[in-house]
Scaffold this active site. Structure first.
Site, PDB file in Angstrom:
ATOM      1  N   LYS A  52      -0.787   9.209 114.134  1.00  0.00           N
ATOM      2  CA  LYS A  52       0.087   8.562 114.945  1.00  0.00           C
ATOM      3  C   LYS A  52       0.087   7.793 116.616  1.00  0.00           C
ATOM      4  O   LYS A  52       0.342   6.805 116.288  1.00  0.00           O
ATOM      5  CB  LYS A  52       1.309   8.592 113.670  1.00  0.00           C
ATOM      6  N   GLN A  96       8.339  12.322 109.916  1.00  0.00           N
ATOM      7  CA  GLN A  96       7.081  12.432 109.523  1.00  0.00           C
ATOM      8  C   GLN A  96       8.254  13.003 107.675  1.00  0.00           C
ATOM      9  O   GLN A  96       9.120  14.257 108.259  1.00  0.00           O
ATOM     10  CB  GLN A  96       6.839  13.867 109.898  1.00  0.00           C
ATOM     11  N   ASP A 119       8.974   2.678 108.370  1.00  0.00           N
ATOM     12  CA  ASP A 119       8.412   3.503 107.160  1.00  0.00           C
ATOM     13  C   ASP A 119       8.488   2.253 106.198  1.00  0.00           C
ATOM     14  O   ASP A 119       7.518   2.690 104.598  1.00  0.00           O
ATOM     15  CB  ASP A 119       8.900   5.006 106.765  1.00  0.00           C
TER      16      ASP A 119
END
Ligand code: NDP
Length: 281
Positions: A52, A96, A119
């Site tokens: 990322k 995460q 997300d």
């Protein structure tokens, strides 16, 4: 001959489009910043986080990395999220997953400001998707829609069977296919006669997390097959939920593993970050 849907190439095109957009935004004095929080040092998570950061660097998105120890308390994590919610220079916040067992994942996801929820996991983002309002969409299913569109595959009026009903893949995938005017069937581990269901599909989306599960017996002649699964086989090579070699002669189009759905997830995360910065302009 089946069309092999090239996720590597399509994700690269998207990243290049975003790079140009970020350059334009910078010229207008707008910078794009993603905060990535990792708790603990799970090796798979570390790889995802590194990928990322690399994608951010390529596109010109600033990334802030927070690497917190495994024993970080929920309170400390929630405190950091609140601080990042308040910061006007941070557009996107990504925690995460998975988190260590002592931290409540739902509570953490709900703490993220929906305007920074790149997300697309916040209940508000999911609700917006459900009722057709603007909001962030979970990256993997959003990436699959891009793969289909950019490969010239029609969804309107097609029968799409989604196998898997997780919150991050199966459910949002089904809603997105509905938004594209497909007729959608959702299957899961309680579905009776899964083979017969799958053989009805014009577009079959396989997201169950079982290596090489879908053989040619599950496929209608000429179907489009999207393989979301990622596994390592006995030879330590990557494979998907679909037995590619067994089905490839029967399908009209298929995503390979690797190089299909996988690269799209990060590209769509970057897409969400840029959209987030535009919302803040
Ligand atoms: P989950 O384990 O959360 O969900 C799996 C789903 O598959 C569940 O809904 C389950 O049904 C269903 N299922 C399991 N076994 C069967 C079966 N035999 N028949 C029918 N349905 C079944 O997985 P995820 O959605 O998170 O991920 C799915 C796969 O996609 C994994 O391989 C994962 O690694 C991969 N993945 C890949 C990404 C990428 O970027 N390419 C991103 C995210 C995931 P039930 O609900 O009834 O238990």
């Amino acid at each position: 001959m089946a069309q092999i849907i090239n996720g590597k190439e399509i994700s690269q095109t998207i990243k290049d489009e975003l790079k140009a957009e970020v350059t334009d935004l910078k010229a207008q004095g707008v910078s794009v910043t993603l905060a990535v929080i990792q708790v603990g040092n799970d090796p798979a998570s570390s790889v995802y986080v590194r990928n990322k950061k690399n994608a951010c660097a390529y596109i010109g998105i600033e990334s802030l990395a927070y690497e917190l120890p495994e024993d970080t308390t929920e309170e400390v994590l929630l405190g950091l999220i609140e601080e990042l919610n308040q910061r006007t220079d941070v557009n996107g916040i990504l925690v995460q997953l998975p988190l260590p067992a002592h931290i409540n994942e739902d509570k953490v996801i709900q703490a993220i400001d929906p305007k920074k929820d790149v997300d697309g996991f916040h209940p508000q983002s999911v609700g917006a998707l459900c009722i057709g309002q603007p909001g962030f969409v979970s990256c993997t299913p959003a990436g699959i829609i891009q793969l289909l569109k950019r490969s010239g595959i029609e969804m309107d009026g097609k029968h799409c069977v989604v196998v898997g009903r997780s919150n991050i893949v199966g459910k949002p995938m089904s809603l997105l296919m509905l938004r594209e005017n497909a007729t959608v069937t959702i299957c899961h581990s309680h579905t009776k006669d899964l083979k017969a269901m799958c053989r009805e599909a014009d577009i079959l989306i396989c997201a169950i997390g079982k290596p090489l599960f879908f053989t040619s017996e599950y496929i209608k002649e000429g179907a489009v097959v999207i393989d979301v699964g990622i596994h390592r086989n006995a030879q330590n090579k990557l494979c998907g939920d679909v037995d590619f070699d067994d089905v490839v002669d029967k399908v009209s189009a298929i995503t390979p593993v690797p190089g299909g759905v996988g690269p799209m997830t990060i590209a769509m995360l970057m897409y969400n970050c840029v959209r987030s910065a535009e919302m803040f302009k």
